[in-house]
Motif scaffolding. Sequence first.
Motif, PDB file in Angstrom:
ATOM      1  N   LEU A  45      -9.802  -0.884   6.422  1.00 35.36           N
ATOM      2  CA  LEU A  45      -8.543  -1.200   5.748  1.00 35.36           C
ATOM      3  C   LEU A  45      -7.452  -1.589   6.730  1.00 35.36           C
ATOM      4  O   LEU A  45      -7.335  -1.003   7.802  1.00 35.36           O
ATOM      5  CB  LEU A  45      -8.049   0.008   4.953  1.00 35.36           C
ATOM      6  CG  LEU A  45      -8.935   0.505   3.830  1.00 35.36           C
ATOM      7  CD1 LEU A  45      -8.373   1.801   3.258  1.00 35.36           C
ATOM      8  CD2 LEU A  45      -9.063  -0.537   2.756  1.00 35.36           C
ATOM      9  N   LEU A  46      -6.640  -2.557   6.329  1.00 27.76           N
ATOM     10  CA  LEU A  46      -5.376  -2.870   6.982  1.00 27.76           C
ATOM     11  C   LEU A  46      -4.332  -2.678   5.894  1.00 27.76           C
ATOM     12  O   LEU A  46      -4.316  -3.413   4.899  1.00 27.76           O
ATOM     13  CB  LEU A  46      -5.349  -4.299   7.516  1.00 27.76           C
ATOM     14  CG  LEU A  46      -4.016  -4.767   8.095  1.00 27.76           C
ATOM     15  CD1 LEU A  46      -3.586  -3.877   9.256  1.00 27.76           C
ATOM     16  CD2 LEU A  46      -4.096  -6.214   8.519  1.00 27.76           C
ATOM     17  N   LEU A  47      -3.498  -1.652   6.047  1.00 30.85           N
ATOM     18  CA  LEU A  47      -2.527  -1.299   5.017  1.00 30.85           C
ATOM     19  C   LEU A  47      -1.137  -1.781   5.407  1.00 30.85           C
ATOM     20  O   LEU A  47      -0.667  -1.492   6.504  1.00 30.85           O
ATOM     21  CB  LEU A  47      -2.516   0.216   4.804  1.00 30.85           C
ATOM     22  CG  LEU A  47      -3.866   0.841   4.470  1.00 30.85           C
ATOM     23  CD1 LEU A  47      -3.737   2.361   4.379  1.00 30.85           C
ATOM     24  CD2 LEU A  47      -4.440   0.263   3.196  1.00 30.85           C
ATOM     25  N   LEU A  48      -0.476  -2.475   4.498  1.00 32.38           N
ATOM     26  CA  LEU A  48       0.876  -2.990   4.717  1.00 32.38           C
ATOM     27  C   LEU A  48       1.782  -2.481   3.605  1.00 32.38           C
ATOM     28  O   LEU A  48       1.377  -2.409   2.448  1.00 32.38           O
ATOM     29  CB  LEU A  48       0.871  -4.521   4.696  1.00 32.38           C
ATOM     30  CG  LEU A  48      -0.103  -5.207   5.649  1.00 32.38           C
ATOM     31  CD1 LEU A  48      -0.168  -6.686   5.358  1.00 32.38           C
ATOM     32  CD2 LEU A  48       0.296  -4.957   7.074  1.00 32.38           C
ATOM     33  N   ALA A  76       5.713   6.522   3.773  1.00 29.34           N
ATOM     34  CA  ALA A  76       4.760   6.544   2.664  1.00 29.34           C
ATOM     35  C   ALA A  76       3.373   6.113   3.122  1.00 29.34           C
ATOM     36  O   ALA A  76       2.365   6.672   2.681  1.00 29.34           O
ATOM     37  CB  ALA A  76       5.242   5.652   1.521  1.00 29.34           C
ATOM     38  N   LEU A  77       3.305   5.135   4.034  1.00 32.15           N
ATOM     39  CA  LEU A  77       2.008   4.713   4.571  1.00 32.15           C
ATOM     40  C   LEU A  77       1.371   5.841   5.375  1.00 32.15           C
ATOM     41  O   LEU A  77       0.166   6.092   5.273  1.00 32.15           O
ATOM     42  CB  LEU A  77       2.158   3.455   5.435  1.00 32.15           C
ATOM     43  CG  LEU A  77       2.459   2.166   4.683  1.00 32.15           C
ATOM     44  CD1 LEU A  77       2.753   1.044   5.673  1.00 32.15           C
ATOM     45  CD2 LEU A  77       1.309   1.785   3.772  1.00 32.15           C
ATOM     46  N   ASP A  78       2.174   6.521   6.202  1.00 29.73           N
ATOM     47  CA  ASP A  78       1.653   7.649   6.977  1.00 29.73           C
ATOM     48  C   ASP A  78       1.108   8.738   6.060  1.00 29.73           C
ATOM     49  O   ASP A  78       0.046   9.312   6.319  1.00 29.73           O
ATOM     50  CB  ASP A  78       2.730   8.226   7.896  1.00 29.73           C
ATOM     51  CG  ASP A  78       3.018   7.347   9.100  1.00 29.73           C
ATOM     52  OD1 ASP A  78       2.166   6.500   9.438  1.00 29.73           O
ATOM     53  OD2 ASP A  78       4.102   7.503   9.698  1.00 29.73           O
ATOM     54  N   GLU A  79       1.824   9.024   4.962  1.00 35.97           N
ATOM     55  CA  GLU A  79       1.374  10.037   4.014  1.00 35.97           C
ATOM     56  C   GLU A  79       0.079   9.608   3.332  1.00 35.97           C
ATOM     57  O   GLU A  79      -0.837  10.416   3.139  1.00 35.97           O
ATOM     58  CB  GLU A  79       2.456  10.308   2.977  1.00 35.97           C
ATOM     59  CG  GLU A  79       3.676  11.007   3.547  1.00 35.97           C
ATOM     60  CD  GLU A  79       4.851  11.055   2.584  1.00 35.97           C
ATOM     61  OE1 GLU A  79       4.715  10.592   1.416  1.00 35.97           O
ATOM     62  OE2 GLU A  79       5.915  11.550   2.994  1.00 35.97           O
ATOM     63  N   LEU A  80      -0.014   8.328   2.977  1.00 38.39           N
ATOM     64  CA  LEU A  80      -1.227   7.807   2.359  1.00 38.39           C
ATOM     65  C   LEU A  80      -2.410   7.956   3.302  1.00 38.39           C
ATOM     66  O   LEU A  80      -3.453   8.496   2.934  1.00 38.39           O
ATOM     67  CB  LEU A  80      -1.039   6.335   1.969  1.00 38.39           C
ATOM     68  CG  LEU A  80      -2.299   5.589   1.530  1.00 38.39           C
ATOM     69  CD1 LEU A  80      -2.876   6.205   0.264  1.00 38.39           C
ATOM     70  CD2 LEU A  80      -1.996   4.113   1.348  1.00 38.39           C
ATOM     71  N   VAL A  81      -2.246   7.502   4.526  1.00 40.31           N
ATOM     72  CA  VAL A  81      -3.332   7.556   5.499  1.00 40.31           C
ATOM     73  C   VAL A  81      -3.743   9.002   5.780  1.00 40.31           C
ATOM     74  O   VAL A  81      -4.934   9.309   5.881  1.00 40.31           O
ATOM     75  CB  VAL A  81      -2.943   6.804   6.788  1.00 40.31           C
ATOM     76  CG1 VAL A  81      -3.971   7.035   7.885  1.00 40.31           C
ATOM     77  CG2 VAL A  81      -2.778   5.331   6.510  1.00 40.31           C
ATOM     78  N   ALA A  82      -2.791   9.891   5.875  1.00 41.79           N
ATOM     79  CA  ALA A  82      -3.099  11.300   6.111  1.00 41.79           C
ATOM     80  C   ALA A  82      -3.949  11.862   4.984  1.00 41.79           C
ATOM     81  O   ALA A  82      -4.825  12.705   5.217  1.00 41.79           O
ATOM     82  CB  ALA A  82      -1.816  12.115   6.276  1.00 41.79           C
ATOM     83  N   GLY A  83      -3.730  11.399   3.771  1.00 38.99           N
ATOM     84  CA  GLY A  83      -4.485  11.887   2.641  1.00 38.99           C
ATOM     85  C   GLY A  83      -5.839  11.231   2.448  1.00 38.99           C
ATOM     86  O   GLY A  83      -6.639  11.688   1.651  1.00 38.99           O
ATOM     87  N   LEU A  84      -6.115  10.170   3.195  1.00 41.44           N
ATOM     88  CA  LEU A  84      -7.385   9.460   3.030  1.00 41.44           C
ATOM     89  C   LEU A  84      -8.533  10.148   3.754  1.00 41.44           C
ATOM     90  O   LEU A  84      -9.685   9.960   3.411  1.00 41.44           O
ATOM     91  CB  LEU A  84      -7.263   8.012   3.518  1.00 41.44           C
ATOM     92  CG  LEU A  84      -6.324   7.119   2.732  1.00 41.44           C
ATOM     93  CD1 LEU A  84      -6.272   5.739   3.350  1.00 41.44           C
ATOM     94  CD2 LEU A  84      -6.735   7.038   1.276  1.00 41.44           C
ATOM     95  N   ALA A  85      -8.235  10.936   4.782  1.00 42.86           N
ATOM     96  CA  ALA A  85      -9.261  11.651   5.554  1.00 42.86           C
ATOM     97  C   ALA A  85     -10.340  10.706   6.087  1.00 42.86           C
ATOM     98  O   ALA A  85     -11.515  10.959   5.960  1.00 42.86           O
ATOM     99  CB  ALA A  85      -9.868  12.770   4.720  1.00 42.86           C
ATOM    100  N   ALA A 129       0.803  -1.222   0.000  1.00 44.52           N
ATOM    101  CA  ALA A 129       0.000   0.000   0.000  1.00 44.52           C
ATOM    102  C   ALA A 129       0.837   1.274   0.000  1.00 44.52           C
ATOM    103  O   ALA A 129       0.296   2.357  -0.158  1.00 44.52           O
ATOM    104  CB  ALA A 129      -0.943  -0.001   1.199  1.00 44.52           C
ATOM    105  N   SER A 130       2.141   1.165   0.170  1.00 43.55           N
ATOM    106  CA  SER A 130       2.960   2.376   0.232  1.00 43.55           C
ATOM    107  C   SER A 130       3.264   2.961  -1.141  1.00 43.55           C
ATOM    108  O   SER A 130       3.740   4.090  -1.238  1.00 43.55           O
ATOM    109  CB  SER A 130       4.256   2.124   1.010  1.00 43.55           C
ATOM    110  OG  SER A 130       4.988   1.066   0.445  1.00 43.55           O
TER     111      SER A 130
END
Length: 70
Positions: A45-48, A54-63, A26-27
């Motif tokens: 979701l469980l993101l690996l 990159a995961l933190d940035e993705l999650v931050a953008g998911l709102a 997911a990164s």
Amino acid sequence: MPAAVEMDTANKNGAALKPAIVVTGASSGIGRDIARLAAADRCFLLLLGRSPQALDELVAGLAVPRAPHA
């Protein structure tokens, strides 16, 4: 070919349940895009991925609501 599996898609109050999805990779790339699409559909979701940043940035953008990660 596997047989179709019937799933109960409502909780005990009758409310519809969203599926839980595990996304590996997911990164970046396709994994990131799948995570975005699933989040837009309000799935759990469980993101690996290899890159915690990159995961933190993705999650931050998911709102969406976020659970702590290890």
